[in-house]
Design an enzyme around this catalytic site. Structure first.
Site, PDB file in Angstrom:
ATOM      1  N   ASP A 145     -11.945  50.731 -25.469  1.00 60.61           N
ATOM      2  CA  ASP A 145     -13.012  49.932 -24.442  1.00 60.61           C
ATOM      3  C   ASP A 145     -14.333  49.598 -24.925  1.00 60.61           C
ATOM      4  OD1 ASP A 145     -11.029  50.158 -22.291  1.00 60.61           O
ATOM      5  OD2 ASP A 145     -11.937  52.234 -21.766  1.00 60.61           O
ATOM      6  N   ASP A 158      -7.924  45.342 -19.093  1.00 66.77           N
ATOM      7  CA  ASP A 158      -8.382  45.775 -17.711  1.00 66.77           C
ATOM      8  C   ASP A 158      -8.827  44.610 -16.756  1.00 66.77           C
ATOM      9  OD1 ASP A 158      -8.099  48.200 -18.300  1.00 66.77           O
ATOM     10  OD2 ASP A 158      -9.974  48.580 -19.077  1.00 66.77           O
TER      11      ASP A 158
END
Length: 221
Positions: A145, A158
């Site tokens: 991330d 995502d």
């Protein structure tokens, strides 16, 4: 303008709206797979860049106080949820990817569903690849991330999953069509008020045929 009258005993049916967004099965599958492949490549490329250019706990502000690039190895699910059970999310992702590929993709006939399915494939595959190949090991890999907001940190995969949910909500709740492009609810016949009573009264006026061996009405002695 000519008046159109339904004949006695004939139900009036509502005209079905034209089906929009219908495409061939091969084209729908092609859209889904191409969108999925391009989305997966974009996610992989962005993570490769993040690993090479960013350092943990050293955010690079883009919009001060709202958006920054910050490298984080996430053992949990999307948006950093469920840390500590990486193996479980890996298994769920494998099942979700298989169900999408072998159950949803073959049914596609609608362009909106094709795009949404492609985005879903890209998102699932992007994070699943991290769990399978990255440290600390297969099925336990950390998801990369690097897009940080005040409330959560995420990645391109995502974002694809979020877009897929938006497209899915639109086709199901607003367009109200299934993966094959057919309306979720078909129009039902519209019967004018009183038509059923007319049918019943007309039917009651018709005498029942005599049973075999019985005398016709009025001939009984």
């Amino acid at each position: 303008m000519h008046d159109v009258q339904a004949t006695r005993g004939t139900a009036i049916t509502a005209e079905a709206p034209p089906l929009r967004g219908i495409i061939s099965a091969s084209r729908a599958r092609l859209i889904a797979l191409v969108v999925g492949a391009l989305g997966f490549a974009a996610d992989l490329g962005s993570k490769t860049w993040a690993l090479a250019s960013l350092r943990p706990q050293q955010p690079v502000p883009l919009v001060p106080g709202f958006l920054a690039f910050n490298l984080y190895r996430n053992p949990g699910a999307a948006f950093s949820m469920g840390e500590g059970v990486t193996w479980l999310f890996t298994g769920i992702a494998i099942l979700a990817l298989g169900a999408t590929l072998f159950m949803l993709v073959p049914r596609l006939r609608h362009v909106g569903w094709a795009w949404g399915t492609g985005l879903l494939l890209a998102g699932i595959a992007g994070n699943l690849a991290d769990r399978l190949v990255r440290e600390p090991g297969p099925f336990r890999g950390y998801v990369i991330d690097f897009i940080q907001f005040p409330w959560f940190i995420c990645n391109v995969a995502d974002i694809w999953i979020t877009f897929a949910a938006i497209v899915g909500g639109w086709v199901m709740l607003i367009a109200k069509v299934g993966p094959d492009g057919r309306p979720e609810s078909e129009p039902k016949p519209v019967v004018p008020a009183g038509r059923d009573k007319d049918h019943q009264s007309a039917d009651s006026d018709v005498p029942e045929p005599p049973t075999p061996g019985s005398a016709p009405p009025g001939d009984a002695a």
